[in-house]
Design an enzyme around this catalytic site. Structure first.
Site, PDB file in Angstrom:
ATOM      1  N   TYR B  84       0.860  -1.184   0.000  1.00 13.93           N
ATOM      2  CA  TYR B  84       0.000   0.000   0.000  1.00 13.93           C
ATOM      3  C   TYR B  84       0.894   1.231   0.000  1.00 13.93           C
ATOM      4  O   TYR B  84       1.910   1.269   0.694  1.00 13.93           O
ATOM      5  CB  TYR B  84      -0.855  -0.025   1.271  1.00 13.93           C
ATOM      6  CG  TYR B  84      -2.089   0.836   1.225  1.00 13.93           C
ATOM      7  CD1 TYR B  84      -3.120   0.551   0.342  1.00 13.93           C
ATOM      8  CD2 TYR B  84      -2.244   1.916   2.088  1.00 13.93           C
ATOM      9  CE1 TYR B  84      -4.266   1.323   0.319  1.00 13.93           C
ATOM     10  CE2 TYR B  84      -3.395   2.693   2.066  1.00 13.93           C
ATOM     11  CZ  TYR B  84      -4.398   2.399   1.184  1.00 13.93           C
ATOM     12  OH  TYR B  84      -5.542   3.154   1.161  1.00 13.93           O
ATOM     13  N   ASN B 169     -15.961   3.509   3.682  1.00 13.69           N
ATOM     14  CA  ASN B 169     -16.902   3.075   2.643  1.00 13.69           C
ATOM     15  C   ASN B 169     -17.974   4.103   2.290  1.00 13.69           C
ATOM     16  O   ASN B 169     -18.065   4.511   1.126  1.00 13.69           O
ATOM     17  CB  ASN B 169     -17.556   1.750   3.035  1.00 13.69           C
ATOM     18  CG  ASN B 169     -16.559   0.599   2.969  1.00 13.69           C
ATOM     19  OD1 ASN B 169     -15.456   0.778   2.487  1.00 13.69           O
ATOM     20  ND2 ASN B 169     -16.933  -0.557   3.454  1.00 13.69           N
ATOM     21  N   SER B 196     -20.719  -4.625  -2.173  1.00 12.45           N
ATOM     22  CA  SER B 196     -19.623  -4.285  -1.250  1.00 12.45           C
ATOM     23  C   SER B 196     -20.060  -3.155  -0.319  1.00 12.45           C
ATOM     24  O   SER B 196     -21.144  -2.591  -0.473  1.00 12.45           O
ATOM     25  CB  SER B 196     -18.404  -3.837  -2.056  1.00 12.45           C
ATOM     26  OG  SER B 196     -18.691  -2.602  -2.697  1.00 12.45           O
ATOM     27  N   ARG B 218     -21.822 -10.129  -8.889  1.00 12.24           N
ATOM     28  CA  ARG B 218     -21.376 -11.364  -9.530  1.00 12.24           C
ATOM     29  C   ARG B 218     -22.513 -12.375  -9.578  1.00 12.24           C
ATOM     30  O   ARG B 218     -23.365 -12.411  -8.681  1.00 12.24           O
ATOM     31  CB  ARG B 218     -20.194 -11.954  -8.758  1.00 12.24           C
ATOM     32  CG  ARG B 218     -18.883 -11.240  -9.026  1.00 12.24           C
ATOM     33  CD  ARG B 218     -17.816 -11.721  -8.082  1.00 12.24           C
ATOM     34  NE  ARG B 218     -18.218 -11.510  -6.695  1.00 12.24           N
ATOM     35  CZ  ARG B 218     -17.551 -11.950  -5.646  1.00 12.24           C
ATOM     36  NH1 ARG B 218     -16.453 -12.651  -5.816  1.00 12.24           N
ATOM     37  NH2 ARG B 218     -17.975 -11.703  -4.420  1.00 12.24           N
ATOM     38  N   MET B 290     -10.613  -5.465  -7.171  1.00 15.50           N
ATOM     39  CA  MET B 290     -10.871  -6.753  -6.545  1.00 15.50           C
ATOM     40  C   MET B 290     -10.454  -7.942  -7.404  1.00 15.50           C
ATOM     41  O   MET B 290     -10.018  -8.964  -6.883  1.00 15.50           O
ATOM     42  CB  MET B 290     -12.357  -6.871  -6.200  1.00 15.50           C
ATOM     43  CG  MET B 290     -12.665  -6.429  -4.779  1.00 15.50           C
ATOM     44  SD  MET B 290     -14.446  -6.168  -4.492  1.00 15.50           S
ATOM     45  CE  MET B 290     -15.150  -7.603  -5.278  1.00 15.50           C
TER      46      MET B 290
END
Lengths: 383, 383
Positions: B84, B169, B196, B218, B290
């Site tokens: 990161y 988020n 998510s 998905r 992701m």
């Protein structure tokens, strides 16, 4: 530079004399136009035909124009193939058996004669370029309206080839350098395909505006000669695609300074590498896809380096920015006139009354099969 | 909704009583903090250790805080792995043998006691969240300064889990919807990973601001249940990745209306498809990867559709926009308080005085190996 400018000025003078004569010879007569036409999208060698038709004297707001030079741009070929988003208008007005269109989007014309209601500032002998795409420039004569044309007020010191090629390549470079990254004097930009028409324009406009440029070209045998040539145009650094992938080499070149703008005409790995090289908050502008590969963007460059990817399309920009376009054309032509903006290498195909289809097809076919770093252009004989 | 709010209010009351007591119990004593630490970057299960240390009473501008809840975000794990871009500070201040850092960037604390020079508006018992990244939130107690904290002025009606998870988020969703495409009421946006934490937040904020959302998830066995759940949150359409690739289906859903904004947390083919779906002049914002695949952008979408690709990183945005961040936190918490913004599903790991390293590692390992649609969070016992 001076003797060359003198020659150009003298050439301009000769042209004006010829033009004045023409004004009288054609005002009462018909012009005989020869054009390339196509009725269906497809491979140029399969769908293009040579066609002749007569153009009557102009009336009302009609302007009869003679084409002096018409470039062959990759977009023109994509348009014939039907893979370009901008489609030409197919019409019966050319006297063809089925609806046809004339290819070619860029070109330089000379005003031959004007209808009675044409703005009196437009006069026979003046030069003009197309104000937008889709006029159909691969022909020798046409009828236009004032809205189709941007008059070149002072053509002294400007060659026909320079004027004919001002509205696509140099204009694309001008806009990308001006409108995306807020570059200031001493700032860096980087570009691939630096030897292309846009690439050479960006080098020169960058030099004129005080920007530093890193110019990427493909590896080739005569690389040192090309590097020298592009440096003479004003390129700060000229490097190969291989060198551009070497991070240490790149850091050395830029002395660690951040690159704010990248111009991408290639796509594929070359473009992904530009995204890697770009500094924080940089902008990557795509205006072509010579490699025919899409490019992948690392999410980390977007998220953590905050780079932005955009595209640039001169046709769409021109439609939305008429006034800015006229100013831009004036800027570029004044640089040309002052000898500060040099021609790109041309591959000239002469087009006279008896030129055969086969001859005209040669530069079109070359435009598909190879990228030579030379710009194909039809140069019409005044006959 | 009302009985639930009552319960929360009563819980808040109980907390305040406890907090008032604590204020006196700890002002003269030391706090015993337990924390996860790491001294080298690497796989969390290899580098994380459990460490205990004492925190002295606060002096001057020091504030002693107790952690109430600390989420486990993917970025926290990437930070431990060393991949990161934002690195924590490794220090000897925790009393470890070698320099160590505490992982965790997001968290909710309760003010325990304040040094003599702390702004008197900050009082024991108040809640606060971290003002920026890198504080190290996976611990039970810490010393902070005012600049590390955003005080939550009115915690009534807000659960600890909601307050602890507001700054990554929901904030990411808020910024992406607000700052990129100038969306107005009735405008469409589209997003992948709609299930998510950011995805569910975007659905709800979109609903609150009057935007229509197309939410891609998905393909999975229980797809109808999930579709219903996300529609109940306010999603206009919930579709699978397979359905999103069907151009006719997409055109039917949007009734041909142009989509101005796409949010991408997946990358790879899913992101390339978003670029295809986006309308003219649209913006594609990447905030995650992701799938771990970069995505390719078709040059035609950039040039001819004039789409723009950006990234969004809440850490960098927060540093540059302190005032806007405080306002945003207030906005989101007021929606929470009004029952208009629903929790995401949590996977709670309780952390008390005797919790073992093994137990604390479970949600961290889960965070690496799978994406369950549930947010891992440490919930500290007040002991």
């Amino acid at each position: 530079m001076l003797p060359f400018m003198h020659m150009l000025r003298r050439a301009g003078l000769v042209k004006r004399i010829l033009a004045t004569r023409r004004q009288y010879s054609s005002r009462f007569g018909y012009e005989h136009s020869r054009c390339l036409v196509f009725s269906n999208f497809g491979q140029p060698e399969k769908v293009l035909k040579l066609h002749s038709y007569s153009i009557p004297p102009p009336y009302d707001d009609i302007i009869n124009v003679r084409f002096i030079a018409s470039p062959i741009n990759p977009a023109d070929i994509n348009q014939i193939e039907g893979v370009y988003p901008e489609k030409p208008e197919f019409t019966l007005g050319l006297g063809t058996g089925e609806k046809s269109a004339v290819p070619g989007n860029e070109g330089l014309v000379e005003i031959v004669s004007c209808g009675s209601r044409v703005n009196p500032s437009i006069r026979p002998g003046q030069w003009a370029i197309m104000s937008g795409p889709n006029f159909g420039t691969w022909r020798t004569y046409a009828q236009a309206k004032e809205s189709n044309l941007i008059i070149i007020p002072d053509r002294e010191g400007i060659s026909p080839l320079q004027a004919a090629t001002v509205s696509v390549n140099p204009s694309t470079a001008y806009c990308m350098l001006k409108y995306f990254a807020g570059l200031g004097s001493g700032d860096y930009f980087i570009q691939n395909a630096a030897n292309s028409g846009v690439g050479r324009s960006a080098i020169q406009i960058g030099r004129l505006w005080g920007f530093k440029s890193i110019n990427i070209v493909r590896d080739r045998p005569d690389i040192d000669r090309l590097k020298e040539e592009l440096r003479l145009l004003g390129g700060t650094e000229v490097i190969t695609e291989t060198e551009a992938k070497d991070r240490r080499y790149m850091a050395k070149i830029t002395e660690g300074r951040s690159i704010k703008l990248a111009l991408n005409c290639v796509g594929g790995e070359s473009a992904t590498n530009l995204a890697r090289i770009l500094g924080h908050n940089g902008h990557l502008i795509t205006y072509g896809a010579m490699s025919k590969s899409p490019f992948s963007v690392p999410a980390s460059a977007l998220i953590f380096k905050n780079i932005h990817c955009h595209g640039f399309w001169i046709s769409a920009w021109s439609k939305r920015n008429e006034a800015a376009k006229s100013q831009m054309i004036r800027d570029i032509l004044s640089w040309v006139r002052d000898g500060e903006f040099t021609d790109i290498p041309y591959e000239i195909t002469k087009w006279s009354g008896d030129t055969e289809l086969e001859t005209l097809m040669e530069p079109v076919k070359r435009g598909i099969s190879e990228y030579s770093g030379r710009k194909g252009i039809f140069l019409m004989d005044e006959d």
